[in-house]
Design a protein around this motif. Structure first.
Motif, mmCIF file in Angstrom:
data_model
loop_
_atom_site.group_PDB
_atom_site.id
_atom_site.type_symbol
_atom_site.label_atom_id
_atom_site.label_comp_id
_atom_site.label_asym_id
_atom_site.label_seq_id
_atom_site.Cartn_x
_atom_site.Cartn_y
_atom_site.Cartn_z
ATOM 1 N N UNK A 50 39.335 35.260 36.771
ATOM 2 C CA UNK A 50 40.688 35.502 37.272
ATOM 3 C C UNK A 50 40.858 34.906 38.673
ATOM 4 N N UNK A 51 39.802 34.962 39.458
ATOM 5 C CA UNK A 51 39.881 34.389 40.818
ATOM 6 C C UNK A 51 40.095 32.881 40.792
ATOM 7 N N UNK A 52 39.704 32.256 39.697
ATOM 8 C CA UNK A 52 39.977 30.815 39.585
ATOM 9 C C UNK A 52 41.483 30.574 39.475
ATOM 10 N N UNK A 53 42.194 31.571 38.974
ATOM 11 C CA UNK A 53 43.655 31.459 38.860
ATOM 12 C C UNK A 53 44.340 31.981 40.117
ATOM 13 N N UNK A 54 43.774 33.064 40.654
ATOM 14 C CA UNK A 54 44.388 33.729 41.802
ATOM 15 C C UNK A 54 43.319 33.962 42.865
ATOM 16 N N UNK A 55 43.378 33.211 43.962
ATOM 17 C CA UNK A 55 42.292 33.291 44.958
ATOM 18 C C UNK A 55 42.095 34.688 45.534
ATOM 19 N N UNK A 56 43.154 35.527 45.492
ATOM 20 C CA UNK A 56 43.056 36.857 46.091
ATOM 21 C C UNK A 56 42.796 37.944 45.053
ATOM 22 N N UNK A 57 42.596 37.529 43.798
ATOM 23 C CA UNK A 57 42.229 38.494 42.769
ATOM 24 C C UNK A 57 43.329 39.497 42.466
ATOM 25 N N UNK A 58 44.562 38.993 42.333
ATOM 26 C CA UNK A 58 45.710 39.879 42.099
ATOM 27 C C UNK A 58 46.518 39.397 40.901
ATOM 28 N N UNK A 59 47.499 40.207 40.537
ATOM 29 C CA UNK A 59 48.538 39.774 39.599
ATOM 30 C C UNK A 59 49.833 39.662 40.401
ATOM 31 N N UNK A 60 50.814 38.876 39.983
ATOM 32 C CA UNK A 60 50.840 38.094 38.757
ATOM 33 C C UNK A 60 50.294 36.674 38.976
ATOM 34 N N UNK A 61 49.899 36.050 37.859
ATOM 35 C CA UNK A 61 49.650 34.610 37.846
ATOM 36 C C UNK A 61 50.547 34.010 36.763
#
Ligand code: GTB
Length: 218
Positions: A50-61
């Motif tokens: 998920x961190x590969x999508x969102x550097x801060x480890x959050x939603x939404x992406x």
């Protein structure tokens, strides 16, 4: 290509539509773009995938082919740029609508977040009772200014735009506090946003995640 967004597997707001996937769902519903949702747990959000999508480890992406986006404001802006209905065609009106999107996340949302942090995390501090009214007053300053600008208009600048979508989504975070009640024009503005069919569809979809039921008609 159907985009995929991420949302809480179990939202702490129990489906009240306060998590930030709501604004992305709402934008997609406004432009009638079908979307998929991948639900993620708090633990999964911090994993490398998920961190590969969102550097801060959050939603939404937001994933659409090779494009990966994070930040709800940027995602709504992308949707509004790619589909008709959320930004005016006229270049100046479009720039003003985008300005309101930034105002929502840069000027109105920060003091609201500050209040939520204060209430959730600082309640046991000795200075909590002194700090709370300071934080609340900062919000009231902004709400008064915003209310003055809105006046009797339905929306912030002409027709409904992504600027209103973001502003209403941000103001909704105040609803549980009752702070909006002092501003009848802002309360009516938020109610107009909530009454939009696209908002209703988005709200039902995120609530269905919490209740485990399919949204009516979905
Ligand atoms: N600036 C980013 C954006 O606009 O997309 C902020 C994203 C963000 O804060 N995401 C939150 C998140 O993933 C969910 S929306 N948090 C998990 C984490 O950081 O580990 C914030 C939120 C959470 C819960 C409520 N609630 O329960 O009412 C409301 C809003």
């Amino acid at each position: 290509m159907t985009p995929t967004i991420t949302a809480f597997e179990r939202s702490p707001d129990r489906g009240r539509g306060l998590a930030r996937d709501m604004r992305v769902r709402w934008a997609l519903e406004e432009v009638r773009q079908p979307y998929e949702v991948r639900l993620v747990s708090f633990a999964a959000m911090k994993e490398p995938a998920h961190r590969a999508l969102h550097p801060f480890g959050q939603i939404p992406t937001y994933e659409e082919g090779d494009l990966v986006l994070f930040e709800s404001g940027a995602i709504v802006f992308h949707i509004a740029q790619c589909h008709a209905g959320l930004l005016p065609d006229d270049a100046s009106a479009r720039a003003r609508a985008i300005t309101w999107m930034f105002a929502a996340v840069n000027t109105i949302e920060p003091p609201i977040l500050d209040l939520q942090t204060t209430v959730l995390l600082e309640r046991d501090q000795s200075w909590y009772r002194e700090r709370l009214p300071v934080v609340e007053n900062r919000i009231h300053d902004r709400l008064g200014q915003l209310s003055d600008r809105l006046g009797d208009a339905d929306w912030l600048d002409g027709g409904f735009s992504a600027g209103d979508l973001m502003m209403v989504a941000v103001l909704l975070r105040l609803k549980p506090s009752g702070m909006l009640d002092r501003y009848p024009s802002l309360s009516a503005y938020v109610a107009r946003g909530e009454a939009r069919p696209a908002y209703q569809r988005a709200f039902a979809a995120q609530l269905a995640v919490f209740t485990g039921q399919s949204p009516a008609g979905g």
